[in-house]
Design a protein around this motif. Sequence first.
Motif, PDB file in Angstrom:
ATOM      1  N   UNK A 110      -4.854   8.429  15.232  1.00 30.16           N
ATOM      2  CA  UNK A 110      -5.909   8.777  14.264  1.00 30.16           C
ATOM      3  C   UNK A 110      -6.574  10.097  14.628  1.00 30.16           C
ATOM      4  N   UNK A 111      -6.812  10.296  15.917  1.00 26.89           N
ATOM      5  CA  UNK A 111      -7.440  11.555  16.343  1.00 26.89           C
ATOM      6  C   UNK A 111      -6.528  12.730  16.008  1.00 26.89           C
ATOM      7  N   UNK A 112      -5.230  12.492  16.147  1.00 26.62           N
ATOM      8  CA  UNK A 112      -4.273  13.542  15.790  1.00 26.62           C
ATOM      9  C   UNK A 112      -4.390  13.949  14.331  1.00 26.62           C
ATOM     10  N   UNK A 113      -4.588  12.969  13.447  1.00 28.05           N
ATOM     11  CA  UNK A 113      -4.693  13.327  12.026  1.00 28.05           C
ATOM     12  C   UNK A 113      -5.988  14.095  11.759  1.00 28.05           C
ATOM     13  N   UNK A 114      -7.026  13.801  12.536  1.00 25.72           N
ATOM     14  CA  UNK A 114      -8.272  14.583  12.396  1.00 25.72           C
ATOM     15  C   UNK A 114      -8.029  16.032  12.812  1.00 25.72           C
TER      16      UNK A 114
ATOM     17  N   UNK B 228       0.839  -1.208   0.000  1.00 25.04           N
ATOM     18  CA  UNK B 228       0.000   0.000   0.000  1.00 25.04           C
ATOM     19  C   UNK B 228       0.868   1.249   0.000  1.00 25.04           C
ATOM     20  N   UNK B 229       1.871   1.274   0.884  1.00 23.65           N
ATOM     21  CA  UNK B 229       2.734   2.450   1.006  1.00 23.65           C
ATOM     22  C   UNK B 229       3.500   2.712  -0.293  1.00 23.65           C
ATOM     23  N   UNK B 230       4.110   1.675  -0.814  1.00 23.16           N
ATOM     24  CA  UNK B 230       4.928   1.837  -2.023  1.00 23.16           C
ATOM     25  C   UNK B 230       4.069   2.290  -3.207  1.00 23.16           C
ATOM     26  N   UNK B 231       2.928   1.641  -3.376  1.00 25.18           N
ATOM     27  CA  UNK B 231       2.038   2.004  -4.496  1.00 25.18           C
ATOM     28  C   UNK B 231       1.540   3.433  -4.357  1.00 25.18           C
ATOM     29  N   UNK B 232       1.211   3.845  -3.133  1.00 24.78           N
ATOM     30  CA  UNK B 232       0.746   5.216  -2.921  1.00 24.78           C
ATOM     31  C   UNK B 232       1.798   6.234  -3.320  1.00 24.78           C
ATOM     32  N   UNK B 233       3.033   5.984  -2.896  1.00 24.57           N
ATOM     33  CA  UNK B 233       4.114   6.915  -3.227  1.00 24.57           C
ATOM     34  C   UNK B 233       4.354   6.933  -4.732  1.00 24.57           C
TER      35      UNK B 233
ATOM     36  N   UNK C 111      -3.455   9.192   3.946  1.00 24.87           N
ATOM     37  CA  UNK C 111      -2.178   9.228   4.673  1.00 24.87           C
ATOM     38  C   UNK C 111      -2.199   8.204   5.800  1.00 24.87           C
ATOM     39  N   UNK C 112      -3.319   8.134   6.504  1.00 23.18           N
ATOM     40  CA  UNK C 112      -3.422   7.150   7.602  1.00 23.18           C
ATOM     41  C   UNK C 112      -3.299   5.735   7.057  1.00 23.18           C
ATOM     42  N   UNK C 113      -3.884   5.501   5.886  1.00 27.08           N
ATOM     43  CA  UNK C 113      -3.785   4.169   5.269  1.00 27.08           C
ATOM     44  C   UNK C 113      -2.360   3.873   4.839  1.00 27.08           C
ATOM     45  N   UNK C 114      -1.731   4.865   4.196  1.00 32.98           N
ATOM     46  CA  UNK C 114      -0.355   4.646   3.714  1.00 32.98           C
ATOM     47  C   UNK C 114       0.597   4.374   4.871  1.00 32.98           C
ATOM     48  N   UNK C 115       0.324   5.036   6.009  1.00 28.05           N
ATOM     49  CA  UNK C 115       1.196   4.848   7.172  1.00 28.05           C
ATOM     50  C   UNK C 115       0.837   3.591   7.952  1.00 28.05           C
TER      51      UNK C 115
END
Lengths: 220, 262, 287
Positions: free
Chosen positions: B224-228, A14-19, A205-209
């Motif tokens: 997650x809350x931080x990113x919000x 996921x991370x690599x593809x996103x970048x 971003x949360x998904x990539x991380x």
Amino acid sequence: MSLVVKRYIPLAITFVMGIIMVIATYFLEIGSPARDATTLLTGTVDVIVATAGVIGLIVLLRHHGVNVSRRGKYWKYSTITIIGVITYLIVAVYGVAIQGRYLMVASEPVSWVYNQLYAHMDATIFSLLAFFIASAAYRAFRLRSLEASVLLLVGALMLLGRAPIGGVMWEGFPNIATWLLNVPNSAGMRAITIGIAIGAILLAIRQLMGVERGYLGPER
Amino acid sequence: MIYGINDGLVASFVLLIVVVAEGLIALYLSRTGRAHPKIRKIAGLEAIEEAVGRATEMGRPITYTTGLGGIRDQVYYQTIAGLNILGYTAELAAKYNARLIYFPYDPTIIPMAVDVMEQAYIRAGKSEAFNRDNIQYLGGDQFPWAFGVLGAMHREQSAANIHMGPFWAESLILSESGFYTGAIQIAGTANYHQIAFFVVAADYALIGEELMAAGAYLSKDPTSIGSLWGSDWAKITSIALTILAVLLTAAGVTALLDFFAL
Amino acid sequence: MSIGSISKIDRRYLYILLFIAVSIPLLSPLKLPIPIGEHAKRVYDLTESLTAGDIVIESFDFGPSTRPENYPQAKGHLFHARELGLKVVALAFWPSGAPIGEEALREVYGADFEHSSEYGQTVVYLGYVPGNEVGMQTFGDDTSTAKGTDHWGTSLTDLPLMRDECRSAEDFDLWAEWASGTPGEQQVIQFVQGRHGGPSAVPIVVGATAVSVSGMMNFYTSGQIYGILNGLAGAGEYEFMLNIGYGYPYEQGPSLDAQSLGHVLILAFIVLGNIGYLLTRSKGGKS
């Protein structure tokens, strides 16, 4: 299946593809071999999706097949579903067989089923929306509060402004409707669109991380 | 290309960096405990537990949908958000012994949904109660799917209908018909053209990014809350840029507008 | 019938009344005059401003469910393009739009237009172009890469319009997007217009269902969409302008009359519901 395979490898992919996609969109020139390669990469998703279509078909047939075999609730409707699916599959394959690969969408048997059955059913179902809107408007547009009253007033002005009868009643109704669309609606939509875009970026971003991984499945 | 960036995307890239930077800084501050941002209550998400409890009391199932999205379209992020909420709802349903029926639209979602729900039942300590037959694929077309869901809601006499994800014309069909089954309805979408229908016809509605915030809100995870919190910073930045652009343009200075045109 | 029951009428009565209200004008039209709005006028004016030989992309991105709104919009604009001598490249990014696009082209260019002398010179139909927004992006970057053949399998290299003139978004003079969902006008803005010089390079006009128009107004006010045909009313306005300018048949009159009565009836339902609600509330009851 180990945690490395079920969790860390998918997260890494996921991370690599996103970048790669961000770099491709912003930095790789259109028409360059590298850009074409990333376009090919996104095209492979279509292959995966096509395979998933088979999964969906199997799940559908299995669910209804089990229902029919056990004479479960509404098993007769399940029978109709299975017959419909298999019939259309046969029609589609027949269309490919007689008219060739490129014309699968335009093959006559498929077109016939589409134009004579599907198109009419689709339009009929969509037309039911008008009735649902009527009952929703009757039920929900009540003067319960200041906000609800404003909603009601604006709704009424749009109803009159966007149909010719409003212009017959008073020439100002169409102009008011246009102004409502151009100014307050546009402002609100702009704010919602920006908010959604920011939310989508940060979700990505949360998904990539690897922070957001509820969709990845069991951890054990 | 300008500064090595494709034409028409320079401003977009700069804004992306700004938004991402704000999100990451806020995420870092929250994760390391240097800040403790709070999320306001989102009524729709709070109501999910109430809805599951209602279903348990009445002995009727909960129907759940994640709209028309798949994983490869432009609105996939809404589908992901919907799956996050599905996991939360499934865990509650497992805990309270309520039956949860999920209707995926896109077949690519089916394996993910199976995993999400199975994980939820395992977390609730009720892995043996998980039943794959509660994930019912109705076909990959808009109205056949919508009417299949509608038919199921009426046949099963669901106590709660939860719709979280990208919806189009079927939003009003589902929510208005669901109302007449007597079910409590919680819906959320980021498709702006359907938000109004859910607000009007559902008992609780999540508007736009409230849907994307659900994962963070329900998990209460500081990261997650931080990113919000970071997304709020990004919105403030947008407002500031808008005001600045208005003032500069009024003063005859077009530099900012020219930059956005790059 | 108590006061409270006015606000709780069985919805089936509402449905019957709505059915009657919508049916009457279809059988006996009211011939209500149609005011021309700013949004539709801009579509007309922009198309009028093009010169013979300019290339227009007509994208049929809708299905049979929204046909009553989108089809008259698209067909009217196709007619307009033909009358002005514009070169038309028609396509669909929705599979369900492909047969509808073919039908519209046959109605405007002739039942056998793909065998006519003008096919390949002034009009080409690519049919369904796969890939959704990626397909749109590819089409804007290089039209022959997005799809190598037309709707009937003829190679684009055998069609002079596609081979020599319409090779990328740099060659588009107007993109007419007939949309009812995704991919639609937002994806055209993002993946075609935004990547190839902005609104001045690839102007976009949109014909959309009325429900989705409110969401695209921010693109309209920013200039990314030049004009919008707003649902059935927009289609009627455009047909009316074409009727005055070119003698095009104005066929949406009965439908708009039906829409007008439908709107008035819904307004009446709302008023009725509120009367019952307010009277009930004033008597201290629950609504």
